[in-house]
Design an enzyme around this catalytic site. Structure first.
Site, PDB file in Angstrom:
ATOM      1  N   GLU A   1     137.567 146.451  50.106  1.00  0.00           N
ATOM      2  CA  GLU A   1     137.508 146.043  48.677  1.00  0.00           C
ATOM      3  C   GLU A   1     138.649 146.678  47.804  1.00  0.00           C
ATOM      4  O   GLU A   1     138.411 146.640  46.478  1.00  0.00           O
ATOM      5  CB  GLU A   1     136.444 145.916  48.061  1.00  0.00           C
ATOM      6  CG  GLU A   1     135.566 147.332  47.884  1.00  0.00           C
ATOM      7  CD  GLU A   1     134.723 147.868  48.709  1.00  0.00           C
ATOM      8  OE1 GLU A   1     134.944 147.398  50.017  1.00  0.00           O
ATOM      9  OE2 GLU A   1     133.856 148.624  48.559  1.00  0.00           O
TER      10      GLU A   1
ATOM     11  N   GLU B   1     138.192 154.289  52.006  1.00  0.00           N
ATOM     12  CA  GLU B   1     136.889 154.531  52.097  1.00  0.00           C
ATOM     13  C   GLU B   1     136.366 154.996  53.204  1.00  0.00           C
ATOM     14  O   GLU B   1     136.833 154.493  54.347  1.00  0.00           O
ATOM     15  CB  GLU B   1     136.208 153.196  51.673  1.00  0.00           C
ATOM     16  CG  GLU B   1     134.580 153.481  51.324  1.00  0.00           C
ATOM     17  CD  GLU B   1     133.882 152.131  50.969  1.00  0.00           C
ATOM     18  OE1 GLU B   1     132.811 152.495  50.200  1.00  0.00           O
ATOM     19  OE2 GLU B   1     134.246 151.058  51.204  1.00  0.00           O
TER      20      GLU B   1
ATOM     21  N   GLU C   1     134.124 141.100  49.736  1.00  0.00           N
ATOM     22  CA  GLU C   1     134.868 141.961  48.914  1.00  0.00           C
ATOM     23  C   GLU C   1     135.528 141.544  47.498  1.00  0.00           C
ATOM     24  O   GLU C   1     135.575 142.489  46.813  1.00  0.00           O
ATOM     25  CB  GLU C   1     136.290 141.776  49.929  1.00  0.00           C
ATOM     26  CG  GLU C   1     136.037 142.134  51.418  1.00  0.00           C
ATOM     27  CD  GLU C   1     135.139 143.474  51.603  1.00  0.00           C
ATOM     28  OE1 GLU C   1     135.076 144.203  50.688  1.00  0.00           O
ATOM     29  OE2 GLU C   1     134.386 143.451  52.557  1.00  0.00           O
TER      30      GLU C   1
ATOM     31  N   HIS D   1     132.730 143.034  45.112  1.00  0.00           N
ATOM     32  CA  HIS D   1     133.063 144.560  44.871  1.00  0.00           C
ATOM     33  C   HIS D   1     134.080 144.589  43.826  1.00  0.00           C
ATOM     34  O   HIS D   1     134.081 145.675  43.366  1.00  0.00           O
ATOM     35  CB  HIS D   1     133.690 145.049  46.319  1.00  0.00           C
ATOM     36  CG  HIS D   1     132.510 145.386  47.311  1.00  0.00           C
ATOM     37  ND1 HIS D   1     131.392 146.074  46.850  1.00  0.00           N
ATOM     38  CD2 HIS D   1     132.441 145.258  48.527  1.00  0.00           C
ATOM     39  CE1 HIS D   1     130.826 146.235  48.031  1.00  0.00           C
ATOM     40  NE2 HIS D   1     131.478 145.807  49.229  1.00  0.00           N
TER      41      HIS D   1
ATOM     42  N   GLU E   1     127.066 148.094  48.562  1.00  0.00           N
ATOM     43  CA  GLU E   1     127.156 147.007  49.557  1.00  0.00           C
ATOM     44  C   GLU E   1     126.022 146.138  49.541  1.00  0.00           C
ATOM     45  O   GLU E   1     125.892 145.111  50.049  1.00  0.00           O
ATOM     46  CB  GLU E   1     127.095 148.199  50.918  1.00  0.00           C
ATOM     47  CG  GLU E   1     128.481 148.893  51.157  1.00  0.00           C
ATOM     48  CD  GLU E   1     129.465 148.155  51.167  1.00  0.00           C
ATOM     49  OE1 GLU E   1     129.558 146.885  51.171  1.00  0.00           O
ATOM     50  OE2 GLU E   1     130.716 148.716  50.895  1.00  0.00           O
TER      51      GLU E   1
HETATM   52  N1  BES Z   1     133.429 148.718  51.761  1.00  0.00           N
HETATM   53  C1  BES Z   1     133.095 148.003  52.983  1.00  0.00           C
HETATM   54  C2  BES Z   1     134.053 148.111  53.971  1.00  0.00           C
HETATM   55  C3  BES Z   1     134.073 149.730  54.511  1.00  0.00           C
HETATM   56  C4  BES Z   1     132.640 150.101  55.121  1.00  0.00           C
HETATM   57  C5  BES Z   1     134.760 150.824  54.400  1.00  0.00           C
HETATM   58  C6  BES Z   1     132.510 151.473  55.371  1.00  0.00           C
HETATM   59  C7  BES Z   1     134.652 152.073  54.861  1.00  0.00           C
HETATM   60  C8  BES Z   1     133.434 152.478  55.221  1.00  0.00           C
HETATM   61  C9  BES Z   1     133.395 146.430  52.649  1.00  0.00           C
HETATM   62  O1  BES Z   1     132.990 146.166  51.753  1.00  0.00           O
HETATM   63  C10 BES Z   1     132.740 145.866  53.700  1.00  0.00           C
HETATM   64  O2  BES Z   1     131.236 145.727  53.588  1.00  0.00           O
HETATM   65  N2  BES Z   1     133.046 145.204  54.640  1.00  0.00           N
HETATM   66  C11 BES Z   1     132.185 144.485  55.988  1.00  0.00           C
HETATM   67  C12 BES Z   1     132.178 143.071  55.714  1.00  0.00           C
HETATM   68  C13 BES Z   1     131.312 142.448  54.887  1.00  0.00           C
HETATM   69  C14 BES Z   1     131.498 141.012  54.706  1.00  0.00           C
HETATM   70  C15 BES Z   1     129.884 142.792  55.344  1.00  0.00           C
HETATM   71  C16 BES Z   1     132.837 145.031  57.235  1.00  0.00           C
HETATM   72  O3  BES Z   1     133.551 145.793  57.023  1.00  0.00           O
HETATM   73  O4  BES Z   1     132.040 144.946  58.220  1.00  0.00           O
HETATM   74 ZN    ZN Z   2     130.924 145.826  51.154  1.00  0.00          ZN
END
Ligand code: BES
Ligand code: ZN
Length: 868
Positions: free
Chosen positions: A289, A152, A323, A326, A345
Site C-alpha cells: 500500500e 514494509e 490496498e 490502507h 491489516e
Molecule cells: N501491507 C501488506 C503487504 C505486506 C505484508 C508487506 C507484510 C510487508 C510485510 C498489504 O497490505 C497486504 O496485506 N497484502 C496482502 C494482500 C491482501 C489483499 C490481503 C498480501 O500481500 O498477501
Molecule cells: Zn494489508
C-alpha cells in the site's frame, strides 16, 4: 488497594525489573531508536545502475534534536557510507560512522555533543540492488531489468539510512536519476524531468510527500507503461511492463469505483495528487500500500477479463480494495508500533469487502467472509496462538505479525463489532478516529475509545477483551426455558487436552436469530442466564458474523438440522458447519453428528457452503481416515451425496450467474476430488484439454477446478504442456494456474520433476516456497516432498525470501504422526528459517492435534461408514 493486589503489584514490578535487566544484556532485542533525534524531512537522490545492480545515494535529513546527544543513531542495512557531514554554527563537521549490523543501525559521531535545535545530515552512500525482493531490489524479465522497492516492514533502511520506524513520520522529496528512455514512479507527481549533463540519464524529481512513515515510500525504475483513468477528480493509472499493460484495465475500473466509495465512506478525501498501481514481475507479497503508488504481484493485479475465473476477478478487486483502504487506514493514520499491526491489516481486511460487495453483489462476498472466518477461528483455537496485539521488536518478530491473527482475527472482530453497533455508527467511529490522528500515529486504545465515544456502548471492553487475550470463546447453551437460556463461556481449543485451567473470559456481543429479526446482547460473565427472542429454535450467531463457537443441546441441534436449509442464511449455515466440525475436532461432538449436517446441506446452492463442506470432508479424509479403505468408503458416500447436484447443474451457459459458475466448479472439485468419481475425472480431463487448446472454449471458473483434478492424475505430456504455459502463457492468471497445477501431480516420477523445477532457479523466488508448501500439504505428495526438501535443503533455502520460508515451515503442520513430528522438530532445529519461530510452534501443535483427533474419532468414523 487490597493487600493481595498490592502484593501482586510488587511482584509485577520485580518481574519487569528482571526483564529490563535481561534486555540490557540480550542483543537481539532493543532495536528501537532513541527518541532524542527526530527526522522532519528527507531529501533523496538515488541513481540506480540496472546493469551492475548497484545504486548510489545522496541524502539530506533535516532533524530536530530534542535533548543533548553525543551521537545520532539511525537504521541502515547493507549500505556503504561514503561520507556523513553536517554544519553546526557555520562549522562543517564530518562524522565517524560506526555500524551495528545486528541491530541494522549506524551511529554517527561528530566528535562533539550536539545541542537541542535543528540540524541537516548530509549522507553520501552506495548500496546493492539486491535479489531478495526487499529494500531496493532488482526485478527481471527476459527483456530487461527493473529497479523496484518493497519497504514494509523494516527494509527502507536498505535503500536509504533512515529513522525506519512507523512513528518517525517525515516529508520526503525524491529524485531518481534514470537511464534515457526509462521512466520512474514514486509516491507523488513528477514536478521536474531534466537531462543529467555528462550521462545518458535524466533526473526525475517528485513533489514533496505529506508526512508519512518510511515503510510507505516507493521507487520504481524501468519502462513501465500505464493505462489512465480517474475518480472524483483524482488521476488513476494501472501500470505494468509494456507487454502486459492491457491487462490492467480490470483493476483500474475496480480502483475507480473504490476511490469514490472510500471518499464517501471515510468522509475524508483521498489526499494524494494521483494514485498509481503497478504490477511488478518479482514481488514477494500480494500487494503493498505505498502511499499514492500501490505495487502488486502481477497475478493479483493483471487480468484478462475474458479468460478470468470469478475467483480471480474477485481476488484482484479485493486486493485493490485492500490496498486502497490502507491509503486512509495505515498511510494517513499509522499504528504507533508494529505490536498493533492489526490496526493496519485487520482494518483493511474488514474494509476491503465493502466496496467490492457494492461493486459486485453477485460475487456473494458475505458468504466468502463467513467462510474465511471459520478458518481463522480454527487457527485461533490452537493451543499455540497469539493475542492480536503482541510484542514485536526484531525484524523477524515484526514480520511474523503479518499472520492470520492480524488479518483474519482482527478483521473478524471488526465485523462483529460493526454488526453490533450498526454500520452507520461504526462508520462514524472510524471517521472520528481517522480525523483525530490524520498524518499521525495511533494505538488500539485510540480506535476503541473513538468507537465507544460515538456509540455510547461498551466497545472498549469488547475490543480490549478480544485484542488482549489469546484464543476464542466457546458458548455452551443449555436447554431453553421460556424466553431465556443458560450460557457458559470457556476458551475453546481444537484439542480437548488443552482445555483445562484457562481463565480467559470475553465481553462478547452475541446476536440471536429471532423469528423476525436478530437480537444482539453483550455476554459478560463466565456463566449467565441469557434472555433470548422468540424463535422456533436457538441460533446464537445471526448472520454468522460472531467471533466465537457455539455448542447447543442435542435437542436444539436436531431442530437446527431440520431447519438448516429452510431457515438459515448461507452465512449462518457456514458458521454452523464450521462450529460443528470444530466441536468434533475438540471432542465435544462426533464425526457422525457432523456428517448428518453435511447430508442436510448436500443440495445447497451456495458455493461457499459447498466449499465449507469440502474442507470439512477433506479434513476427515486426511486427518481421521486412517487407511485407504476408509478413505475410499468416504469417497463413495461423498459421490452419493453430491454427484446428483453436479448432474443437475449441467453444463455452463451464457446466463449463469457468478455464483452458479462457482457452485458448478465446487461440485466438480468435490465429486472429482474427494469423491474420486471416474466419470467426473474424465470430464475434468476433457475440459482441461479443451481449454488448454483454446481458452475461449471453456468457462474459466470451471477450468480452474478441472485443471486441479486433471493435474492430480496427470501424465508427463500434461506436465510438459503446463510447464510451458507457466512461462509462456500470455496473461498472468494463466501462468499462475499452470504453475500451481505443476505442484499437484501425484505420479512420483513427475513429482520429482516438479520439485526439481521448483528449486532450479527457473521458478521465480516469489513462487518457489508456496509451490513447495502445496506439495507438503497434499496427503498424496507430502511424504515424498518432505524427504526431497530435507535432502535438497541448500537449494530450497537459496530460493527463500523474507516471509516465504515460513510457508514451508507452516505446511509441515499437515502431517499427522509422532514420527513426522519428531522429524519436523529435528530438521528445523538444525535448519533455522527466518521469521518462522511462531509458525514452527504452530505447525508442531497442529500435528499433535491431528494425532489426538485421529485417535479419538477414527472409531466413530469407522462405525458411521460401515452403516452406510
Ligand atoms: N501491507 C501488506 C503487504 C505486506 C505484508 C508487506 C507484510 C510487508 C510485510 C498489504 O497490505 C497486504 O496485506 N497484502 C496482502 C494482500 C491482501 C489483499 C490481503 C498480501 O500481500 O498477501
Ligand atoms: Zn494489508
Amino acid at each position: 488497594m487490597s493487600p493481595s493486589s498490592s502484593r501482586l503489584f510488587q511482584a509485577v514490578i520485580l518481574l519487569s525489573l528482571a526483564l529490563s535487566l535481561l534486555t540490557l544484556t540480550h542483543q537481539a532485542t532493543a532495536q528501537r531508536l532513541p527518541q532524542a533525534v527526530i527526522p522532519e524531512h528527507y531529501d533523496l537522490a538515488l541513481t540506480p545502475d540496472l546493469k551492475t545492480a548497484t545504486f548510489t545515494g545522496q541524502e539530506k535529513i533535516d532533524v530536530v534534536i530534542k535533548a543533548p546527544v553525543s551521537t545520532i543513531t539511525l537504521n541502515s542495512a547493507e549500505i556503504k557510507f561514503t561520507s556523513v557531514t553536517t554544519v553546526v554554527n557555520n562549522a562543517s563537521l564530518t562524522a565517524k560512522v560506526a555500524l551495528v549490523p545486528d541491530k541494522q543501525q549506524a551511529i554517527f559521531d561528530f566528535g562533539r555533543p550536539l545541542q537541542p535545535g535543528r540540524l541537516t545530515l548530509a549522507i553520501h552512500y552506495t548500496g546493492l540492488l539486491n535479489n531478495e525482493l526487499r529494500g531496493f531490489y532488482l526485478s527481471r524479465t527476459p527483456r530487461r531489468n527493473y529497479a523496484v522497492t518493497q519497504f514494509e516492514s523494516t527494509d527502507a533502511r536498505r535503500a536509504f539510512p533512515s529513522f525506519d520506524e512507523p512513528a518517525f513520520k517525515a516529508t520526503f522529496s525524491v529524485t531518481l536519476n534514470v537511464d534515457t528512455g526509462d521512466t520512474a514512479i514514486s509516491n507523488t507527481n513528477i514536478i521536474r524531468d531534466e537531462p543529467l549533463s555528462g550521462a545518458a540519464k535524466h533526473a526525475i524529481t517528485f513533489a514533496e510527500t505529506p508526512k508519512m512513515s518510511t515503510y510507505l515510500l516507493v521507487f520504481l525504475v524501468g519502462d513501465f507503461k500505464c493505462l489512465s483513468g480517474s475518480s472524483d477528480g483524482v488521476p488513476i493509472r494501472a501500470c505494468a511492463t509494456p507487454d502486459q499493460v492491457q491487462y490492467g484495465a480490470f483493476a483500474l475500473s475496480a480502483a475507480e469505483f473504490t476511490l469514490h466509495y472510500y471518499n464517501t465512506y471515510f468522509g475524508i478525501k483521498y489526499p494524494m495528487p494521483k494514485l498509481d498501481m503497478i504490477g511488478i514481475p518479482d514481488f514477494e507479497a500480494g500487494a503493498m500500500e505505498n502511499f499514492g503508488a500501490i505495487t502488486y504481484r502481477e497475478s493479483d493485479f493483471l487480468l484478462d477479463l475474458s479468460h478470468a475465473s470469478v475467483g480471480a476477478q474477485r481476488e484482484v478487486a479485493l486486493v485493490v480494495a485492500h490496498e486502497m483502504a490502507h491509503q486512509w487506514f495505515g498511510d494517513m493514520v499509522t499504528m504507533q508500533w508494529w505490536d498493533n499491526t492489526w490496526l493496519n491489516e485487520g482494518f483493511a481486511t474488514w474494509m476491503e469487502n465493502k466496496p467490492v460487495e457494492a461493486w459486485h453483489p453477485d460475487w456473494k462476498l458475505p458468504e466468502q467472509v463467513a467462510l474465511g472466518n471459520q478458518a481463522t477461528l480454527d487457527l485461533d483455537a490452537q493451543h499455540i496462538t497469539r493475542t492480536i496485539r503482541a510484542k514485536a521488536e526484531t525484524p523477524d518478530e515484526i514480520n511474523e505479525m503479518f499472520d492470520g491473527i492480524s488479518y483474519g482475527k482482527a478483521g473478524a472482530m471488526l465485523l462483529m463489532v460493526e454488526n453490533y453497533l450498526g454500520e452507520e455508527t461504526f462508520r462514524q467511529g472510524v471517521h472520528k478516529y481517522l480525523a483525530a490522528h490524520l498524518y499521525g500515529n495511533a494505538t488500539a486504545e485510540d480506535f476503541w475509545s473513538a468507537q465507544a465515544e460515538v456509540s455510547h456502548k461498551p466497545v472498549d471492553k469488547i475490543m480490549d477483551s478480544l485484542v488482549s487475550q489469546p484464543g476464542e470463546a466457546l458458548l455452551t447453551f443449555g436447554s431453553v426455558a421460556g424466553s431465556s437460556v443458560p450460557v457458559a463461556q470457556r476458551r475453546f481449543f481444537l484439542n480437548a487436552a488443552n482445555a483445562s485451567g484457562n481463565s480467559e473470559s470475553w465481553t462478547l456481543p452475541v446476536c440471536f436469530k429471532g423469528s423476525t429479526e436478530k437480537h444482539c446482547e453483550v455476554i459478560t460473565e463466565r456463566e449467565q442466564q441469557q434472555p433470548i427472542p422468540a424463535a422456533p429454535f436457538l441460533f446464537a450467531n445471526a448472520e454468522g458474523k460472531g467471533y466465537y463457537r457455539s455448542n447447543y443441546s442435542e435437542e436444539n441441534y436436531r431442530k437446527l438440522l431440520s431447519n438448516v436449509e429452510s431457515q438459515l442464511t448461507p452465512e449462518e449455515r457456514i458458521s454452523l458447519l464450521g462450529d460443528q466440525w470444530a466441536l468434533t475436532r475438540a471432542g465435544n461432538s462426533t464425526v457422525a453428528s457432523y456428517l448428518d449436517l453435511v447430508h442436510e446441506v448436500r443440495a445447497d446452492e451456495s458455493p461457499s457452503v459447498i466449499s465449507s463442506v469440502a474442507s470439512g470432508l477433506g479434513s476427515i479424509s486426511i486427518r481421521i481416515a486412517a487407511d485407504k479403505e476408509e478413505r475410499s468408503q468416504l469417497s463413495t458416500w461423498i459421490r452419493t451425496q453430491f454427484a446428483p447436484s453436479l448432474q443437475a447443474i449441467g453444463d455452463p451457459s451464457q446466463n449463469d450467474t457468478p455464483a452458479r459458475r462457482e457452485l458448478r466448479a465446487e461440485l466438480l472439485s468435490l465429486v472429482g476430488g474427494l469423491g474420486n468419481d471416474p466419470d467426473t475425472i474424465a470430464q475434468a480431463k476433457a475440459i482441461t484439454a479443451r481449454s488448454l487448446a483454446d481458452p475461449a472454449s471453456a468457462d474459466p471458473t470451471l477450468f480452474v477446478s478441472a485443471l486441479e483434478i486433471a493435474a492430480r492424475s496427470g501424465d508427463e505430456t500434461l506436465f510438459t504442456q503446463l510447464k510451458k504455459a507457466s512461462v509462456e502463457a500470455p496473461n498472468p492468471q494463466q501462468r499462475e494456474s499452470a504453475l500451481r497445477a505443476l505442484s499437484l501431480f501425484r505420479d512420483p516420477a513427475i513429482e520429482k520433476q516438479a520439485l526439481d523445477y521448483a528449486v532450479s532457479g527457473e521458478v521465480r523466488n516469489q513462487d518457489s516456497a508456496s509451490f513447495l508448501a502445496r506439495e507438503l500439504r497434499d496427503i498424496d505428495t507430502r511424504d515424498f516432498a518432505w524427504q526431497y526438501i530435507q535432502d535438497n535443503w541448500s537449494k530450497v533455502a537459496a530460493q527463500l525470501t523474507t516471509f516465504s520460508g515460513a510457508y514451508i515451515v507452516g505446511a509441515t503442520g499437515s502431517f499427522c504422526s509422532a514420527d513426522k513430528l519428531a522429524e519436523v522438530d529435528r530438521f528445523f532445529a538444525g535448519h533455522k528459517v527466518a521469521a518462522s519461530e511462531h509458525t514452527l510452534a504452530r505447525a508442531k501443535d497442529q500435528i499433535n492435534d491431528c494425532i489426538a483427533l485421529r485417535a479419538a474419532q477414527q472409531p466413530s468414523l469407522k462405525s458411521w461408514l460401515s452403516k452406510r
